[in-house]
Design a protein around this motif. Sequence first.
Motif, PDB file in Angstrom:
ATOM      1  N   LEU A  37       0.837  -1.203   0.000  1.00 27.47           N
ATOM      2  CA  LEU A  37       0.000   0.000   0.000  1.00 27.47           C
ATOM      3  C   LEU A  37       0.875   1.257   0.000  1.00 27.47           C
ATOM      4  CD1 LEU A  37      -3.004   1.035   0.266  1.00 27.47           C
ATOM      5  CD2 LEU A  37      -2.514   1.258   2.721  1.00 27.47           C
ATOM      6  N   VAL A  38       1.921   1.249   0.808  1.00 25.05           N
ATOM      7  CA  VAL A  38       2.845   2.385   0.850  1.00 25.05           C
ATOM      8  C   VAL A  38       3.500   2.582  -0.513  1.00 25.05           C
ATOM      9  CG1 VAL A  38       5.029   3.211   1.837  1.00 25.05           C
ATOM     10  CG2 VAL A  38       3.275   2.213   3.328  1.00 25.05           C
ATOM     11  N   LEU A  39       4.006   1.498  -1.093  1.00 26.28           N
ATOM     12  CA  LEU A  39       4.635   1.598  -2.403  1.00 26.28           C
ATOM     13  C   LEU A  39       3.653   2.129  -3.442  1.00 26.28           C
ATOM     14  CD1 LEU A  39       6.941   1.052  -4.421  1.00 26.28           C
ATOM     15  CD2 LEU A  39       6.080  -1.298  -4.610  1.00 26.28           C
ATOM     16  N   SER A  40       2.403   1.675  -3.379  1.00 28.70           N
ATOM     17  CA  SER A  40       1.401   2.110  -4.347  1.00 28.70           C
ATOM     18  C   SER A  40       1.147   3.604  -4.248  1.00 28.70           C
ATOM     19  CB  SER A  40       0.096   1.339  -4.135  1.00 28.70           C
ATOM     20  OG  SER A  40       0.294  -0.047  -4.311  1.00 28.70           O
ATOM     21  N   GLU A  41       1.119   4.114  -3.020  1.00 29.53           N
ATOM     22  CA  GLU A  41       0.936   5.561  -2.863  1.00 29.53           C
ATOM     23  C   GLU A  41       2.129   6.320  -3.423  1.00 29.53           C
ATOM     24  OE1 GLU A  41       0.529   9.066   0.472  1.00 29.53           O
ATOM     25  OE2 GLU A  41      -0.193   7.074   0.969  1.00 29.53           O
ATOM     26  N   ALA A  55      12.348   5.131  -2.431  1.00 28.97           N
ATOM     27  CA  ALA A  55      11.748   5.779  -1.260  1.00 28.97           C
ATOM     28  C   ALA A  55      11.074   4.751  -0.364  1.00 28.97           C
ATOM     29  CB  ALA A  55      10.752   6.838  -1.705  1.00 28.97           C
ATOM     30  N   ALA A  56      10.397   3.784  -0.967  1.00 32.58           N
ATOM     31  CA  ALA A  56       9.770   2.727  -0.169  1.00 32.58           C
ATOM     32  C   ALA A  56      10.838   1.954   0.602  1.00 32.58           C
ATOM     33  CB  ALA A  56       8.968   1.791  -1.068  1.00 32.58           C
ATOM     34  N   ARG A  57      11.923   1.620  -0.066  1.00 36.13           N
ATOM     35  CA  ARG A  57      13.008   0.905   0.610  1.00 36.13           C
ATOM     36  C   ARG A  57      13.557   1.715   1.791  1.00 36.13           C
ATOM     37  NH1 ARG A  57      15.864  -3.354  -1.068  1.00 36.13           N
ATOM     38  NH2 ARG A  57      15.290  -4.442  -2.981  1.00 36.13           N
ATOM     39  N   ALA A  58      13.683   3.016   1.588  1.00 31.76           N
ATOM     40  CA  ALA A  58      14.206   3.869   2.658  1.00 31.76           C
ATOM     41  C   ALA A  58      13.250   3.921   3.849  1.00 31.76           C
ATOM     42  CB  ALA A  58      14.473   5.276   2.119  1.00 31.76           C
ATOM     43  N   GLN A  76       8.799  14.392  10.645  1.00 27.41           N
ATOM     44  CA  GLN A  76      10.151  14.667  10.159  1.00 27.41           C
ATOM     45  C   GLN A  76      10.887  13.381   9.815  1.00 27.41           C
ATOM     46  OE1 GLN A  76      11.393  17.918   9.565  1.00 27.41           O
ATOM     47  NE2 GLN A  76      12.744  16.613   8.356  1.00 27.41           N
ATOM     48  N   GLN A  77      10.688  12.330  10.599  1.00 31.26           N
ATOM     49  CA  GLN A  77      11.326  11.049  10.282  1.00 31.26           C
ATOM     50  C   GLN A  77      10.843  10.514   8.949  1.00 31.26           C
ATOM     51  OE1 GLN A  77      10.198   9.126  14.012  1.00 31.26           O
ATOM     52  NE2 GLN A  77      12.358   8.913  14.579  1.00 31.26           N
ATOM     53  N   ARG A  78       9.559  10.691   8.662  1.00 29.79           N
ATOM     54  CA  ARG A  78       9.035  10.250   7.367  1.00 29.79           C
ATOM     55  C   ARG A  78       9.641  11.094   6.242  1.00 29.79           C
ATOM     56  NH1 ARG A  78       3.592  11.357   9.430  1.00 29.79           N
ATOM     57  NH2 ARG A  78       3.318   9.919  11.169  1.00 29.79           N
ATOM     58  N   VAL A  79       9.686  12.405   6.441  1.00 30.35           N
ATOM     59  CA  VAL A  79      10.270  13.295   5.433  1.00 30.35           C
ATOM     60  C   VAL A  79      11.726  12.909   5.174  1.00 30.35           C
ATOM     61  CG1 VAL A  79      11.028  15.666   4.973  1.00 30.35           C
ATOM     62  CG2 VAL A  79       8.728  15.240   5.865  1.00 30.35           C
ATOM     63  N   ASP A  80      12.467  12.664   6.227  1.00 32.01           N
ATOM     64  CA  ASP A  80      13.887  12.331   6.079  1.00 32.01           C
ATOM     65  C   ASP A  80      14.071  11.025   5.306  1.00 32.01           C
ATOM     66  OD1 ASP A  80      14.513  14.601   7.507  1.00 32.01           O
ATOM     67  OD2 ASP A  80      14.934  13.549   9.387  1.00 32.01           O
ATOM     68  N   ALA A  81      13.246  10.020   5.605  1.00 36.00           N
ATOM     69  CA  ALA A  81      13.359   8.740   4.900  1.00 36.00           C
ATOM     70  C   ALA A  81      13.006   8.901   3.428  1.00 36.00           C
ATOM     71  CB  ALA A  81      12.462   7.694   5.557  1.00 36.00           C
ATOM     72  N   ARG A  89      10.343  15.865  -4.192  1.00 34.36           N
ATOM     73  CA  ARG A  89       9.375  16.829  -4.724  1.00 34.36           C
ATOM     74  C   ARG A  89       8.066  16.819  -3.929  1.00 34.36           C
ATOM     75  NH1 ARG A  89       7.241  16.928 -10.993  1.00 34.36           N
ATOM     76  NH2 ARG A  89       5.948  18.793 -10.831  1.00 34.36           N
ATOM     77  N   TYR A  90       7.677  15.639  -3.453  1.00 35.47           N
ATOM     78  CA  TYR A  90       6.407  15.500  -2.739  1.00 35.47           C
ATOM     79  C   TYR A  90       6.600  15.005  -1.312  1.00 35.47           C
ATOM     80  CZ  TYR A  90       4.759  15.464  -7.614  1.00 35.47           C
ATOM     81  OH  TYR A  90       4.520  15.763  -8.928  1.00 35.47           O
ATOM     82  N   ASP A  91       7.805  15.177  -0.771  1.00 33.06           N
ATOM     83  CA  ASP A  91       8.112  14.519   0.499  1.00 33.06           C
ATOM     84  C   ASP A  91       7.246  15.004   1.666  1.00 33.06           C
ATOM     85  OD1 ASP A  91       9.331  16.989   0.394  1.00 33.06           O
ATOM     86  OD2 ASP A  91      11.254  16.328   1.234  1.00 33.06           O
ATOM     87  N   GLU A  92       7.021  16.305   1.773  1.00 37.39           N
ATOM     88  CA  GLU A  92       6.303  16.821   2.941  1.00 37.39           C
ATOM     89  C   GLU A  92       4.829  16.430   2.913  1.00 37.39           C
ATOM     90  OE1 GLU A  92       7.058  20.975   3.376  1.00 37.39           O
ATOM     91  OE2 GLU A  92       9.192  20.678   3.826  1.00 37.39           O
ATOM     92  N   SER A  93       4.170  16.597   1.772  1.00 38.15           N
ATOM     93  CA  SER A  93       2.749  16.229   1.698  1.00 38.15           C
ATOM     94  C   SER A  93       2.576  14.720   1.810  1.00 38.15           C
ATOM     95  CB  SER A  93       2.141  16.737   0.390  1.00 38.15           C
ATOM     96  OG  SER A  93       2.842  16.226  -0.730  1.00 38.15           O
ATOM     97  N   THR A  94       3.503  13.964   1.236  1.00 39.96           N
ATOM     98  CA  THR A  94       3.409  12.508   1.309  1.00 39.96           C
ATOM     99  C   THR A  94       3.629  12.022   2.733  1.00 39.96           C
ATOM    100  OG1 THR A  94       4.123  12.262  -0.985  1.00 39.96           O
ATOM    101  CG2 THR A  94       4.362  10.340   0.442  1.00 39.96           C
TER     102      THR A  94
END
Length: 213
Positions: A37-41, A55-58, A76-81, A89-94
Amino acid sequence: MTDRETVDRLVRAHGRTYAADAGIRLRDSPGPLYELLVLSELASTRIRAEVAVAAARALFAAGMRSPERMREASWQQRVDALGEGGYRRYDESTATRLGDGAQLLLDRWKGDLRALHREAGDSVEALARALQEFPGIGPAGADIFLREVQGVWPGVAPYFGAKALQGADRLGLPADPAALTRLIGRHDPAAFAAALVRAALHKDVAEGLRASN
């Protein structure tokens, strides 16, 4: 080269699912289904598939392999990964949507996408509607999930989706699900569909097959 020969060569060269590329050992259990599901998003945004996989691997390497761990991680941990995987490009909203989606999965389906499957059954339409309740999962994201999950949810198979049909057309194969189903033969439907997607995304896939003819 016949259509069947094209399919055989395509799958041999490119029949690897995107879940496998992301290190997901897909099976019908909560953890791998959530990872898909994460990869699909990630893959449903306007970003290269290879970046979504990285990104999914990270995210998974940082421990975010379950909705509980995704929810517990800070924004922030999600953004960093995501940034580590090149998904800038979409890290913060994602990062926000991943947290919200994890909470929804826990609240509505107790963290288990098998419960969503039981609720929707094997109706592709019902499953697509349910998947699109997750933030960031639209028609493209639902397509990706259903295309990849068909190996472990056999009632969904065969499933191709719009991007796979584009790949079939580029290869000169029939861009029709029923006709493509007849060409699957012994191949794994998910691997076949993923190979068709690669043909849609990369011109050199079709060119390589023609050169080998």
